[in-house]
Write a protein that holds these residues in place. Sequence first.
Motif, PDB file in Angstrom:
ATOM      1  N   GLY A  54       0.953  -1.246   0.138  1.00 22.59           N
ATOM      2  CA  GLY A  54      -0.005   0.266   0.091  1.00 22.59           C
ATOM      3  C   GLY A  54       0.777   1.280   0.034  1.00 22.59           C
ATOM      4  O   GLY A  54       1.917   1.335  -0.302  1.00 22.59           O
ATOM      5  N   TYR A  55       0.329   2.629   0.492  1.00 29.56           N
ATOM      6  CA  TYR A  55       0.777   3.790   0.312  1.00 29.56           C
ATOM      7  C   TYR A  55       1.406   3.873   1.725  1.00 29.56           C
ATOM      8  O   TYR A  55       0.838   3.871   2.886  1.00 29.56           O
ATOM      9  N   ILE A  56       2.590   4.063   1.621  1.00 33.09           N
ATOM     10  CA  ILE A  56       3.448   4.391   2.934  1.00 33.09           C
ATOM     11  C   ILE A  56       3.988   5.855   2.942  1.00 33.09           C
ATOM     12  O   ILE A  56       4.349   6.464   2.177  1.00 33.09           O
ATOM     13  N   THR A  57       3.695   6.667   4.272  1.00 32.65           N
ATOM     14  CA  THR A  57       4.338   7.885   4.374  1.00 32.65           C
ATOM     15  C   THR A  57       5.642   7.772   5.418  1.00 32.65           C
ATOM     16  O   THR A  57       5.795   6.839   6.073  1.00 32.65           O
ATOM     17  N   GLN A  58       6.152   8.925   5.330  1.00 29.92           N
ATOM     18  CA  GLN A  58       7.711   8.834   6.056  1.00 29.92           C
ATOM     19  C   GLN A  58       7.551   8.776   7.435  1.00 29.92           C
ATOM     20  O   GLN A  58       8.404   8.063   8.186  1.00 29.92           O
ATOM     21  N   ASP A  59       6.295   9.222   8.156  1.00 32.84           N
ATOM     22  CA  ASP A  59       6.328   9.287   9.629  1.00 32.84           C
ATOM     23  C   ASP A  59       5.155   8.196   9.905  1.00 32.84           C
ATOM     24  O   ASP A  59       4.707   8.095  11.141  1.00 32.84           O
ATOM     25  N   GLN A  60       4.976   7.071   8.980  1.00 31.72           N
ATOM     26  CA  GLN A  60       3.972   6.282   9.354  1.00 31.72           C
ATOM     27  C   GLN A  60       4.517   5.175  10.322  1.00 31.72           C
ATOM     28  O   GLN A  60       5.556   4.731  10.461  1.00 31.72           O
TER      29      GLN A  60
END
Length: 314
Positions: free
Chosen positions: A225-231
Amino acid sequence: MSFNHNRNRPPSLPADGGRPRRRLKTKPLLVLLLILFVGNLLWFIAWLIPNQSGGSEEVASVDGEKITRQQWMAAMEELHGRDTLLELVNEKVMETAAKEYNIKVTDKEVDLELAMLRSAQEGIDKTIYSADEDRLRDNLKTQLILEKVLTKDIVIEDKDVEAFYNDNQALYDIKDAYRTRMIVVDSMGEADKAISELENGTSFEALAKERSVDTATGSLGGDIGYITQDQTTVDPKIAQTVTTIDVDSWSEPLELSDGRIAILSVTEKAEGQTFSYNDVKEHVSRELALEQLPQSVTPEAFWREFDAKWFYGE
Protein backbone atom coordinates in the motif's frame (compact mmCIF):
# COMPACT_ATOMS: atom_id res chain seq x y z
CA MET A 1 -23.16 -4.87 -0.04
CA SER A 2 -23.89 -2.89 3.08
CA PHE A 3 -22.35 0.49 3.76
CA ASN A 4 -21.68 1.05 7.45
CA HIS A 5 -22.27 4.58 8.69
CA ASN A 6 -21.64 4.02 12.37
CA ARG A 7 -18.54 6.17 12.28
CA ASN A 8 -18.22 7.28 15.86
CA ARG A 9 -14.66 7.02 17.04
CA PRO A 10 -13.31 7.32 20.58
CA PRO A 11 -11.65 10.75 20.82
CA SER A 12 -7.96 11.07 21.42
CA LEU A 13 -6.59 13.92 23.53
CA PRO A 14 -4.36 16.38 21.65
CA ALA A 15 -0.84 16.94 22.88
CA ASP A 16 -1.67 20.43 24.13
CA GLY A 17 -4.45 19.12 26.36
CA GLY A 18 -7.08 21.08 24.43
CA ARG A 19 -10.31 19.93 22.89
CA PRO A 20 -10.57 16.23 21.94
CA ARG A 21 -9.32 15.45 18.48
CA ARG A 22 -11.46 13.03 16.52
CA ARG A 23 -10.48 10.99 13.51
CA LEU A 24 -13.16 9.92 11.06
CA LYS A 25 -13.53 6.19 10.80
CA THR A 26 -12.50 4.86 7.38
CA LYS A 27 -11.87 1.22 8.22
CA PRO A 28 -15.45 -0.04 7.56
CA LEU A 29 -15.36 1.53 4.10
CA LEU A 30 -11.95 -0.01 3.39
CA VAL A 31 -13.15 -3.46 4.40
CA LEU A 32 -16.20 -2.95 2.18
CA LEU A 33 -14.09 -1.92 -0.79
CA LEU A 34 -11.78 -4.89 -0.25
CA ILE A 35 -14.72 -7.30 -0.38
CA LEU A 36 -16.09 -5.62 -3.48
CA PHE A 37 -12.71 -5.72 -5.21
CA VAL A 38 -12.12 -9.43 -4.52
CA GLY A 39 -15.60 -10.27 -5.78
CA ASN A 40 -15.11 -8.15 -8.90
CA LEU A 41 -11.72 -9.60 -9.67
CA LEU A 42 -12.69 -13.25 -9.47
CA TRP A 43 -16.08 -12.86 -11.11
CA PHE A 44 -15.08 -10.71 -14.06
CA ILE A 45 -11.91 -12.64 -14.83
CA ALA A 46 -14.14 -15.65 -15.42
CA TRP A 47 -16.42 -13.72 -17.77
CA LEU A 48 -13.57 -12.12 -19.69
CA ILE A 49 -12.11 -15.47 -20.72
CA PRO A 50 -13.56 -16.37 -24.15
CA ASN A 51 -16.15 -19.13 -24.05
CA GLN A 52 -15.60 -21.00 -27.31
CA SER A 53 -16.58 -24.52 -26.40
CA GLY A 54 -19.62 -24.04 -24.18
CA GLY A 55 -20.07 -25.13 -20.60
CA SER A 56 -18.40 -28.51 -21.13
CA GLU A 57 -15.04 -26.97 -22.04
CA GLU A 58 -12.24 -28.34 -19.86
CA VAL A 59 -10.52 -25.62 -17.84
CA ALA A 60 -8.44 -27.91 -15.59
CA SER A 61 -7.98 -31.57 -14.75
CA VAL A 62 -6.85 -33.65 -11.80
CA ASP A 63 -5.60 -37.20 -12.37
CA GLY A 64 -7.35 -37.22 -15.73
CA GLU A 65 -10.69 -36.02 -14.35
CA LYS A 66 -11.66 -32.74 -15.96
CA ILE A 67 -13.09 -29.63 -14.38
CA THR A 68 -15.45 -27.94 -16.82
CA ARG A 69 -16.15 -24.28 -17.44
CA GLN A 70 -19.71 -24.86 -16.23
CA GLN A 71 -18.46 -26.23 -12.89
CA TRP A 72 -16.03 -23.35 -12.58
CA MET A 73 -18.65 -20.71 -13.29
CA ALA A 74 -21.14 -22.32 -10.90
CA ALA A 75 -18.52 -22.29 -8.13
CA MET A 76 -17.66 -18.65 -8.90
CA GLU A 77 -21.32 -17.66 -8.69
CA GLU A 78 -21.83 -19.53 -5.44
CA LEU A 79 -18.77 -17.90 -3.85
CA HIS A 80 -18.92 -14.37 -5.23
CA GLY A 81 -21.87 -13.95 -7.59
CA ARG A 82 -24.34 -12.66 -5.02
CA ASP A 83 -22.01 -10.02 -3.60
CA THR A 84 -20.93 -8.85 -7.05
CA LEU A 85 -24.51 -8.53 -8.29
CA LEU A 86 -25.46 -6.78 -5.06
CA GLU A 87 -22.73 -4.21 -5.66
CA LEU A 88 -23.91 -3.58 -9.22
CA VAL A 89 -27.56 -3.19 -8.17
CA ASN A 90 -26.63 -0.85 -5.33
CA GLU A 91 -24.47 1.24 -7.63
CA LYS A 92 -27.38 1.63 -10.07
CA VAL A 93 -29.80 2.39 -7.22
CA MET A 94 -27.54 5.17 -5.97
CA GLU A 95 -27.17 6.60 -9.48
CA THR A 96 -30.97 6.71 -9.68
CA ALA A 97 -31.19 8.31 -6.24
CA ALA A 98 -28.71 10.99 -7.30
CA LYS A 99 -30.96 11.93 -10.23
CA GLU A 100 -34.11 11.84 -8.07
CA TYR A 101 -32.66 14.11 -5.37
CA ASN A 102 -30.49 16.22 -7.70
CA ILE A 103 -27.30 15.16 -5.94
CA LYS A 104 -23.92 15.78 -7.55
CA VAL A 105 -20.56 14.25 -6.69
CA THR A 106 -17.54 16.05 -8.11
CA ASP A 107 -14.14 14.68 -8.99
CA LYS A 108 -12.69 16.98 -6.32
CA GLU A 109 -14.85 15.33 -3.68
CA VAL A 110 -13.70 11.88 -4.79
CA ASP A 111 -10.08 13.14 -4.77
CA LEU A 112 -10.49 14.16 -1.13
CA GLU A 113 -11.96 10.80 -0.12
CA LEU A 114 -9.18 8.98 -1.96
CA ALA A 115 -6.52 11.11 -0.29
CA MET A 116 -8.10 10.40 3.10
CA LEU A 117 -8.06 6.68 2.40
CA ARG A 118 -4.39 6.77 1.46
CA SER A 119 -3.54 8.60 4.67
CA ALA A 120 -5.63 6.30 6.89
CA GLN A 121 -2.87 3.94 7.98
CA GLU A 122 -4.45 1.86 10.75
CA GLY A 123 -2.94 -1.56 10.17
CA ILE A 124 -5.71 -2.42 7.69
CA ASP A 125 -5.48 -5.17 5.12
CA LYS A 126 -3.43 -3.66 2.31
CA THR A 127 -5.26 -5.73 -0.30
CA ILE A 128 -7.46 -2.68 -0.81
CA TYR A 129 -4.63 -0.97 -2.65
CA SER A 130 -4.60 -3.66 -5.31
CA ALA A 131 -7.98 -2.45 -6.57
CA ASP A 132 -8.10 -0.72 -9.93
CA GLU A 133 -8.22 3.02 -9.17
CA ASP A 134 -11.06 3.71 -11.59
CA ARG A 135 -13.18 1.06 -9.88
CA LEU A 136 -12.17 2.37 -6.48
CA ARG A 137 -13.27 5.86 -7.49
CA ASP A 138 -16.62 4.48 -8.69
CA ASN A 139 -17.16 2.82 -5.32
CA LEU A 140 -16.27 6.02 -3.51
CA LYS A 141 -18.71 7.95 -5.68
CA THR A 142 -21.48 5.47 -4.81
CA GLN A 143 -20.63 5.85 -1.14
CA LEU A 144 -20.74 9.64 -1.37
CA ILE A 145 -24.14 9.61 -3.07
CA LEU A 146 -25.53 7.42 -0.29
CA GLU A 147 -24.10 9.69 2.40
CA LYS A 148 -25.52 12.79 0.73
CA VAL A 149 -28.96 11.22 0.42
CA LEU A 150 -28.94 10.20 4.07
CA THR A 151 -27.81 13.60 5.34
CA LYS A 152 -29.64 15.95 2.97
CA ASP A 153 -32.18 17.01 5.64
CA ILE A 154 -29.76 17.21 8.59
CA VAL A 155 -28.57 20.71 9.44
CA ILE A 156 -25.10 21.14 10.94
CA GLU A 157 -24.16 24.58 12.25
CA ASP A 158 -21.15 26.23 10.64
CA LYS A 159 -19.62 26.83 14.06
CA ASP A 160 -19.60 23.07 14.73
CA VAL A 161 -17.98 22.35 11.37
CA GLU A 162 -15.34 25.00 11.96
CA ALA A 163 -14.65 23.74 15.48
CA PHE A 164 -14.11 20.21 14.19
CA TYR A 165 -11.77 21.45 11.47
CA ASN A 166 -9.75 23.56 13.91
CA ASP A 167 -9.37 20.60 16.26
CA ASN A 168 -8.42 18.19 13.49
CA GLN A 169 -6.47 20.16 10.89
CA ALA A 170 -3.76 17.49 10.86
CA LEU A 171 -6.26 15.09 9.26
CA TYR A 172 -6.35 17.30 6.18
CA ASP A 173 -2.61 17.87 5.86
CA ILE A 174 -1.94 14.83 3.69
CA LYS A 175 1.73 13.87 3.44
CA ASP A 176 3.52 12.47 0.40
CA ALA A 177 2.66 8.78 0.09
CA TYR A 178 4.64 6.11 -1.70
CA ARG A 179 2.95 3.02 -3.09
CA THR A 180 5.37 0.33 -2.07
CA ARG A 181 6.17 -3.28 -2.78
CA MET A 182 8.57 -5.38 -0.76
CA ILE A 183 10.35 -8.70 -0.92
CA VAL A 184 11.20 -10.21 2.46
CA VAL A 185 13.87 -12.91 2.77
CA ASP A 186 15.65 -14.58 5.65
CA SER A 187 19.26 -13.72 4.88
CA MET A 188 21.46 -11.17 3.16
CA GLY A 189 22.58 -13.88 0.77
CA GLU A 190 18.99 -14.44 -0.38
CA ALA A 191 18.57 -10.69 -0.73
CA ASP A 192 21.65 -10.46 -2.97
CA LYS A 193 20.23 -13.22 -5.20
CA ALA A 194 16.94 -11.33 -5.46
CA ILE A 195 18.74 -8.10 -6.38
CA SER A 196 20.67 -9.97 -9.08
CA GLU A 197 17.42 -11.30 -10.57
CA LEU A 198 15.90 -7.83 -10.55
CA GLU A 199 18.96 -6.44 -12.34
CA ASN A 200 18.57 -9.16 -14.96
CA GLY A 201 15.02 -8.11 -15.75
CA THR A 202 12.79 -10.16 -13.45
CA SER A 203 9.74 -8.15 -12.42
CA PHE A 204 9.58 -7.12 -8.78
CA GLU A 205 5.99 -8.35 -8.50
CA ALA A 206 6.79 -11.82 -9.85
CA LEU A 207 9.85 -12.13 -7.64
CA ALA A 208 7.88 -11.15 -4.55
CA LYS A 209 5.32 -13.87 -5.27
CA GLU A 210 8.07 -16.41 -5.80
CA ARG A 211 10.62 -15.56 -3.12
CA SER A 212 9.10 -13.44 -0.36
CA VAL A 213 8.78 -15.28 2.94
CA ASP A 214 6.11 -12.78 4.01
CA THR A 215 3.21 -14.75 2.56
CA ALA A 216 0.57 -12.08 3.24
CA THR A 217 2.28 -9.50 1.04
CA GLY A 218 4.05 -11.96 -1.24
CA SER A 219 0.74 -13.22 -2.60
CA LEU A 220 -0.03 -9.61 -3.60
CA GLY A 221 3.23 -9.22 -5.49
CA GLY A 222 4.74 -7.53 -2.44
CA ASP A 223 2.18 -4.71 -2.39
CA ILE A 224 1.98 -3.06 1.05
CA GLY A 225 0.00 0.00 0.00
CA TYR A 226 0.85 3.67 0.41
CA ILE A 227 3.54 4.42 2.97
CA THR A 228 4.35 7.82 4.47
CA GLN A 229 7.61 8.95 6.02
CA ASP A 230 6.23 9.17 9.56
CA GLN A 231 3.98 6.11 9.39
CA THR A 232 3.94 4.08 12.60
CA THR A 233 2.19 0.92 11.39
CA VAL A 234 5.22 -0.41 9.50
CA ASP A 235 8.83 -1.08 10.45
CA PRO A 236 10.54 2.32 10.96
CA LYS A 237 13.24 1.43 8.41
CA ILE A 238 10.57 0.92 5.75
CA ALA A 239 9.00 4.32 6.46
CA GLN A 240 12.42 5.99 6.39
CA THR A 241 13.61 4.28 3.21
CA VAL A 242 10.64 4.72 0.86
CA THR A 243 11.27 8.45 0.53
CA THR A 244 14.74 7.77 -0.91
CA ILE A 245 13.67 5.36 -3.68
CA ASP A 246 12.98 6.55 -7.22
CA VAL A 247 9.70 5.41 -8.75
CA ASP A 248 10.08 2.03 -10.52
CA SER A 249 13.40 1.42 -8.78
CA TRP A 250 14.31 -0.56 -5.68
CA SER A 251 16.33 -0.21 -2.50
CA GLU A 252 19.42 -1.90 -1.23
CA PRO A 253 18.63 -4.74 1.20
CA LEU A 254 17.75 -3.45 4.67
CA GLU A 255 17.51 -5.34 7.92
CA LEU A 256 14.15 -5.11 9.64
CA SER A 257 13.60 -5.06 13.38
CA ASP A 258 12.69 -8.77 13.35
CA GLY A 259 16.03 -9.69 11.72
CA ARG A 260 14.64 -10.43 8.28
CA ILE A 261 15.87 -8.65 5.18
CA ALA A 262 13.65 -6.53 2.94
CA ILE A 263 14.01 -5.05 -0.52
CA LEU A 264 11.61 -2.21 -1.26
CA SER A 265 10.30 -0.84 -4.54
CA VAL A 266 8.22 2.31 -5.09
CA THR A 267 5.73 2.05 -7.95
CA GLU A 268 3.97 5.39 -7.49
CA LYS A 269 4.30 8.61 -5.54
CA ALA A 270 1.11 10.39 -4.47
CA GLU A 271 1.97 14.03 -3.84
CA GLY A 272 0.86 15.39 -0.49
CA GLN A 273 -1.94 17.93 -0.29
CA THR A 274 -3.16 20.36 2.30
CA PHE A 275 -6.91 20.84 2.26
CA SER A 276 -8.25 24.18 3.49
CA TYR A 277 -11.40 24.70 5.52
CA ASN A 278 -13.35 25.57 2.38
CA ASP A 279 -12.05 22.40 0.69
CA VAL A 280 -13.38 20.12 3.43
CA LYS A 281 -16.31 22.08 4.86
CA GLU A 282 -18.95 19.94 3.15
CA HIS A 283 -17.03 16.74 3.93
CA VAL A 284 -16.86 17.57 7.65
CA SER A 285 -20.50 18.68 7.75
CA ARG A 286 -21.58 15.40 6.18
CA GLU A 287 -19.48 13.33 8.59
CA LEU A 288 -20.94 15.14 11.59
CA ALA A 289 -24.42 14.60 10.16
CA LEU A 290 -23.79 10.89 9.73
CA GLU A 291 -22.97 10.66 13.43
CA GLN A 292 -26.54 11.78 14.17
CA LEU A 293 -28.15 8.90 12.31
CA PRO A 294 -29.77 6.49 14.77
CA GLN A 295 -28.61 3.40 12.87
CA SER A 296 -26.69 2.17 9.87
CA VAL A 297 -28.45 2.55 6.53
CA THR A 298 -27.57 0.66 3.36
CA PRO A 299 -28.44 1.18 -0.32
CA GLU A 300 -30.85 -1.74 -0.05
CA ALA A 301 -33.13 0.59 1.93
CA PHE A 302 -33.81 2.40 -1.37
CA TRP A 303 -34.56 -0.67 -3.49
CA ARG A 304 -38.32 -0.50 -3.04
CA GLU A 305 -38.38 3.24 -3.78
CA PHE A 306 -36.61 2.72 -7.11
CA ASP A 307 -38.22 -0.65 -7.98
CA ALA A 308 -34.96 -2.65 -7.83
CA LYS A 309 -35.23 -6.39 -8.50
CA TRP A 310 -32.60 -9.07 -8.79
CA PHE A 311 -31.94 -12.75 -9.47
CA TYR A 312 -31.91 -13.73 -5.79
CA GLY A 313 -35.44 -12.47 -5.09
CA GLU A 314 -36.28 -10.74 -1.82
